[in-house]
Motif scaffolding. Sequence first.
Motif, PDB file in Angstrom:
ATOM      1  N   SER A 249     -39.261 -20.604 -29.146  1.00 20.55           N
ATOM      2  CA  SER A 249     -39.042 -19.147 -29.645  1.00 20.55           C
ATOM      3  C   SER A 249     -37.662 -19.007 -29.693  1.00 20.55           C
ATOM      4  CB  SER A 249     -39.596 -18.231 -28.674  1.00 20.55           C
ATOM      5  OG  SER A 249     -41.112 -18.177 -28.460  1.00 20.55           O
TER       6      SER A 249
ATOM      7  N   THR B 139     -35.920 -18.708 -33.515  1.00 25.17           N
ATOM      8  CA  THR B 139     -34.979 -17.364 -33.592  1.00 25.17           C
ATOM      9  C   THR B 139     -33.506 -17.989 -34.146  1.00 25.17           C
ATOM     10  OG1 THR B 139     -36.090 -16.061 -32.221  1.00 25.17           O
ATOM     11  CG2 THR B 139     -34.078 -15.429 -32.817  1.00 25.17           C
TER      12      THR B 139
ATOM     13  N   GLU C 113     -50.248  -5.881 -38.354  1.00 19.58           N
ATOM     14  CA  GLU C 113     -48.762  -5.911 -37.769  1.00 19.58           C
ATOM     15  C   GLU C 113     -47.997  -5.360 -38.674  1.00 19.58           C
ATOM     16  OE1 GLU C 113     -47.511  -6.763 -34.695  1.00 19.58           O
ATOM     17  OE2 GLU C 113     -49.421  -7.344 -34.083  1.00 19.58           O
TER      18      GLU C 113
ATOM     19  N   THR D  17     -40.107  -9.541 -39.504  1.00 14.23           N
ATOM     20  CA  THR D  17     -41.542  -9.207 -38.801  1.00 14.23           C
ATOM     21  C   THR D  17     -42.715 -10.384 -38.670  1.00 14.23           C
ATOM     22  OG1 THR D  17     -41.312  -6.926 -39.860  1.00 14.23           O
ATOM     23  CG2 THR D  17     -43.254  -7.320 -38.829  1.00 14.23           C
TER      24      THR D  17
ATOM     25  N   ASN E  71     -41.395 -12.160 -35.651  1.00 10.77           N
ATOM     26  CA  ASN E  71     -41.842 -11.742 -34.350  1.00 10.77           C
ATOM     27  C   ASN E  71     -43.454 -11.935 -34.126  1.00 10.77           C
ATOM     28  OD1 ASN E  71     -39.240 -10.850 -33.766  1.00 10.77           O
ATOM     29  ND2 ASN E  71     -39.734  -8.836 -34.787  1.00 10.77           N
TER      30      ASN E  71
ATOM     31  N   ASN F 136     -45.349 -13.973 -31.068  1.00 14.90           N
ATOM     32  CA  ASN F 136     -46.210 -13.822 -30.346  1.00 14.90           C
ATOM     33  C   ASN F 136     -47.824 -13.890 -30.560  1.00 14.90           C
ATOM     34  OD1 ASN F 136     -44.469 -12.119 -28.892  1.00 14.90           O
ATOM     35  ND2 ASN F 136     -44.079 -10.529 -30.645  1.00 14.90           N
TER      36      ASN F 136
END
Length: 562
Positions: free
Chosen positions: A259, A263, A317, A406, A409, A413
Motif C-alpha cells: 500500500s 501510494t 464505493e 477513489t 483507496n 481496501n
Amino acid sequence: MALSVPGYSPSFRKPPETLRLRRKRVRSLEAAASPREQPEPAPRRAALAAGLLLRPFPAAAGRGGGDPAAARRNPFARLDNRPPAAAERPDGPPRGQQEAQDPCLDSNQENDLLREEKFPERTAVAELLQTPQVSFSKSDIPSSESTELPVDWSIKTRLLFTSSQPFTWADHLKAQEEAQGIIQHCRATEVTLPQSIQDPKLSTELRCAFQQSLLYWLHPAFPWLPLFPRIGADRKMTGKISPWSNDETLQHILMSDWSVSFTSLYNLLKTKLCPYFYVCTYQFTILFRAAGLAGNDVITALMSPTTRGIREAMKNEGIEFSLPLIKENGYQKKKTSGTSLGNGEEQVISDDDEDESFSWLEEIGVQDKIKKPDILSIKLRKEKHEVQMDHRPESVVLVKGMNTLTLLNFLINSKSLIASSGPQAGLPPTLLSPVAFRGATMQMLKARSVNVKTQAVSGYKDQFSLEITGPVMPHSLHSVTMLLKSSQNGSFSAGLYTHEPTAVFNICLPVNKILDKETLQEELGNCGLHPKTLDQLSQIPTLGKSSLRLVELSDFVYNWRS
C-alpha cells in the motif's frame, strides 16, 4: 386387400423403388436431351441422381459430347472435388459474387459448407496454401510507410529481432558499461545516437544506452517467484515456496508495504514525475497514465478485464467510471454512480420506476391475474449483456480525474485484490513502473543474441537474432527500437509477443485536449523518459483492441502488422 393389412400405407415406397424412380427420371431426361448418346454406367447415373456434379464422361467427350480439352478425371480424387475450370471461369465473377447471385446452393456447396463448419482449421490451412499473402485479421495489413511506430500501451512478454547484421555488440557488457547504463537510467540521462553506427561493437555509448533501456522497477520482488504475468500464472507458481499463504500476520505486513509503494507511485504520477505504471493482479490489470498522455489532460486509469461484481463494488464505493467499448442503440453506454458524465448516459432505474411500468395492469383490473416479475429478475435480465462480457476485452473500465484517487483507496481496501486460495494466495499485486518509487526493486530484461545459418538460393547465409524477455513496457519498446535503428543501419524485423489482457489498452478514448510538444516537454520533462519516447506516448492510440505483432524496418521506414 390393402384395408385388411393393419398399418398399411398406400403411399409408402421402399428405398429401392424410390431409387428406381429416380433412375427412370434420369433416363427420360437423357433421352430427351440427346437421344443418340450411349447410356452412361449405372454408378455414374446414381451419383448424378444423388445430386453430385461430375466431370464429363471420357467416352462422351471423345464422341464430341463434352469438352475435348477436359482432362481425364483422377480416379483417386473425391467425387465432389471439382476442377477449378469447371467450378469457376476465369472471366466470370468472383466466388463470393456468385454465391450472392445464386442463393440456392447445390449439394456440392452444401457439403463444402458443412466441411468448413466441422473442420475450420483444415479450411484455414487450405486458404493459407492457396493465398500468396496471408491475412490474419482485418487489422493485419501492412500500414502505410512511416518513420515512427504507433504507440502501443500493451505489455510485451518477448521481443525477437532479426537482422542481416550481427547483434554481438549487445552481449557481455563490461563492468564500466553496465554501471554507466544504470547511472544513466537513474538520472534519466538523454542519449542521442547518430543515425547509423559503422561498428556497433566498439560503440560504448550504444552499449550503455542498451543497458539503460532494459531497466525497470518492480514491487514486490521475490527472486524465486515469477511476478509477471499474474493472470494465468498459477501453473508457473505451483510448488514454489510461499510462506505467507497460511500466515495472516505476514500477509498483513506484505499488504501494508504494498500500500505504501502503491501510494508512492500514484503521488509520482499526480506530480508528473512518473509517466505511467501498471498494477497486475491475478484477475485484472490496471494502467494508470499521467495527464497529458494519450490525448487526455487528466489522470486516466484503464482496468481490464473486469466482472460485474467488481463493477458493482466500484459503483457502491462512489467511483464514476465508463465502459468505452460498450455501445447500445447507437449511444455510448456509461455506468455511473448516479452523476452525469455526458451524452448517451444511461439513467439508473429505481424500484419506483419499475412499479410504475406495471401500473397499466391496475388500470385494466388484471393485476391479480397476471404474475408480476420480481425486481431481481428484471435487474438480471437488463444486466445480462454485462454478465456476458465479463472477462472479455469489452469489459474494460475507464476511470478519469479525481476518481482515480477513489480507485486507489478502493484497491487498497479491497479483499478481492488478493487471491484467497491457490499458488497466489496472500501475494500482493505486481507494480511495474519505468521510474523508481518507494519500496521498488530495480530489475533488468533478459537479452541474448543468437546466430544461425539459413538456407538461401546460393547456399547458406548468416541470420542474426536478438531475443528480449520480460515485462517489456511501452517506453522500453520504443527505446530499443531507436537503438536498433542506429546499430542495424535502419534494417531489421521484429516479432512482438503481447500479454493479451493488456492489448485493449490501445483503444482510442475521448480526447479532451491535445498538448503541443513544448507544453508536453515542459510539464512532463522530468518524468524520466527520452523526449522522443515522451512524444510518442502523447499520441492518440490507433491500434484499438489489437497491438503490434510484427514490425519491419527497411531503409529507416517502418511497416507493421497488428
